[in-house]
Design a protein around this motif. Sequence first.
Motif, PDB file in Angstrom:
ATOM      1  N   VAL A 274     101.210  -7.315  60.107  1.00 42.39           N
ATOM      2  CA  VAL A 274     100.452  -7.232  58.854  1.00 42.39           C
ATOM      3  C   VAL A 274      99.486  -8.405  58.750  1.00 42.39           C
ATOM      4  CG1 VAL A 274     100.597  -7.217  56.339  1.00 42.39           C
ATOM      5  CG2 VAL A 274     102.266  -5.927  57.682  1.00 42.39           C
TER       6      VAL A 274
ATOM      7  N   SER B 154      97.565  -0.695  48.712  1.00 37.60           N
ATOM      8  CA  SER B 154      98.856  -0.017  48.609  1.00 37.60           C
ATOM      9  C   SER B 154      99.580  -0.007  49.952  1.00 37.60           C
ATOM     10  CB  SER B 154      98.619   1.413  48.129  1.00 37.60           C
ATOM     11  OG  SER B 154      99.695   2.243  48.477  1.00 37.60           O
ATOM     12  N   LEU B 155     100.899  -0.153  49.897  1.00 34.65           N
ATOM     13  CA  LEU B 155     101.684  -0.075  51.129  1.00 34.65           C
ATOM     14  C   LEU B 155     101.567   1.307  51.755  1.00 34.65           C
ATOM     15  CD1 LEU B 155     104.864  -2.103  50.127  1.00 34.65           C
ATOM     16  CD2 LEU B 155     102.991  -2.828  51.597  1.00 34.65           C
TER      17      LEU B 155
ATOM     18  N   MET C 179      98.671   1.007  53.919  1.00 33.99           N
ATOM     19  CA  MET C 179      98.978   0.165  55.084  1.00 33.99           C
ATOM     20  C   MET C 179      99.770   0.957  56.130  1.00 33.99           C
ATOM     21  SD  MET C 179      97.381  -2.573  54.524  1.00 33.99           S
ATOM     22  CE  MET C 179      97.898  -3.338  56.070  1.00 33.99           C
TER      23      MET C 179
ATOM     24  N   LYS D 151     109.111   0.362  53.140  1.00 31.59           N
ATOM     25  CA  LYS D 151     108.256  -0.548  52.364  1.00 31.59           C
ATOM     26  C   LYS D 151     109.003  -1.809  51.951  1.00 31.59           C
ATOM     27  CE  LYS D 151     105.705   3.381  50.668  1.00 31.59           C
ATOM     28  NZ  LYS D 151     105.574   4.280  49.554  1.00 31.59           N
TER      29      LYS D 151
ATOM     30  N   ILE E 223     108.812  -4.228  54.734  1.00 26.74           N
ATOM     31  CA  ILE E 223     107.480  -4.832  54.833  1.00 26.74           C
ATOM     32  C   ILE E 223     107.358  -5.954  53.800  1.00 26.74           C
ATOM     33  CG2 ILE E 223     104.998  -4.437  54.574  1.00 26.74           C
ATOM     34  CD1 ILE E 223     105.553  -1.514  55.531  1.00 26.74           C
ATOM     35  N   VAL E 224     107.745  -5.658  52.560  1.00 26.65           N
ATOM     36  CA  VAL E 224     107.686  -6.670  51.491  1.00 26.65           C
ATOM     37  C   VAL E 224     108.550  -7.868  51.857  1.00 26.65           C
ATOM     38  CG1 VAL E 224     108.316  -7.123  49.086  1.00 26.65           C
ATOM     39  CG2 VAL E 224     107.044  -5.047  49.667  1.00 26.65           C
TER      40      VAL E 224
ATOM     41  N   ILE F 148     101.885 -10.440  47.742  1.00 27.23           N
ATOM     42  CA  ILE F 148     102.459  -9.161  47.342  1.00 27.23           C
ATOM     43  C   ILE F 148     102.275  -9.038  45.838  1.00 27.23           C
ATOM     44  CG2 ILE F 148     104.574  -7.769  47.316  1.00 27.23           C
ATOM     45  CD1 ILE F 148     105.607  -9.895  49.489  1.00 27.23           C
TER      46      ILE F 148
ATOM     47  N   LYS G  21     105.488  -4.999  43.845  1.00 31.44           N
ATOM     48  CA  LYS G  21     105.877  -4.913  45.259  1.00 31.44           C
ATOM     49  C   LYS G  21     105.444  -3.587  45.886  1.00 31.44           C
ATOM     50  CE  LYS G  21     109.733  -8.193  44.943  1.00 31.44           C
ATOM     51  NZ  LYS G  21     108.859  -9.302  44.821  1.00 31.44           N
ATOM     52  N   THR G  22     104.261  -3.112  45.474  1.00 30.82           N
ATOM     53  CA  THR G  22     103.731  -1.852  46.001  1.00 30.82           C
ATOM     54  C   THR G  22     102.436  -2.068  46.776  1.00 30.82           C
ATOM     55  OG1 THR G  22     102.528  -1.502  43.939  1.00 30.82           O
ATOM     56  CG2 THR G  22     104.702  -0.462  44.133  1.00 30.82           C
TER      57      THR G  22
END
Length: 96
Positions: free
Chosen positions: A10, A42-43, A46, A59, A62-63, A74, A78-79
Amino acid sequence: MSLAQIKRQVEYYFNDFNIMRDSFIKNEIKLSKEAGNNGYISLDIMLKFNKLAQLTTDKEKIVSSLENSKLIQINEEKTGIRRNPEKKLPVDDEIY
């Protein structure tokens, strides 16, 4: 997949070199700002990146991988994620 690998991938998308030549990410940042989302991507968007999706589609993972990133921020929900605004972009000129 390790969190370190996810973080590295990322952060690569948002690093100085890649972000200057990646028109998809630049456009998503622009759309996000226009929509009032402060540049957060937005995730879900991504996860359209194959390398990231191959590492994980989770997700939360990822966060978690980005919580201590100096380059990526973030959003509160957390989106979504964005490049840390304190990390100024290099000037977009012929060099890139």
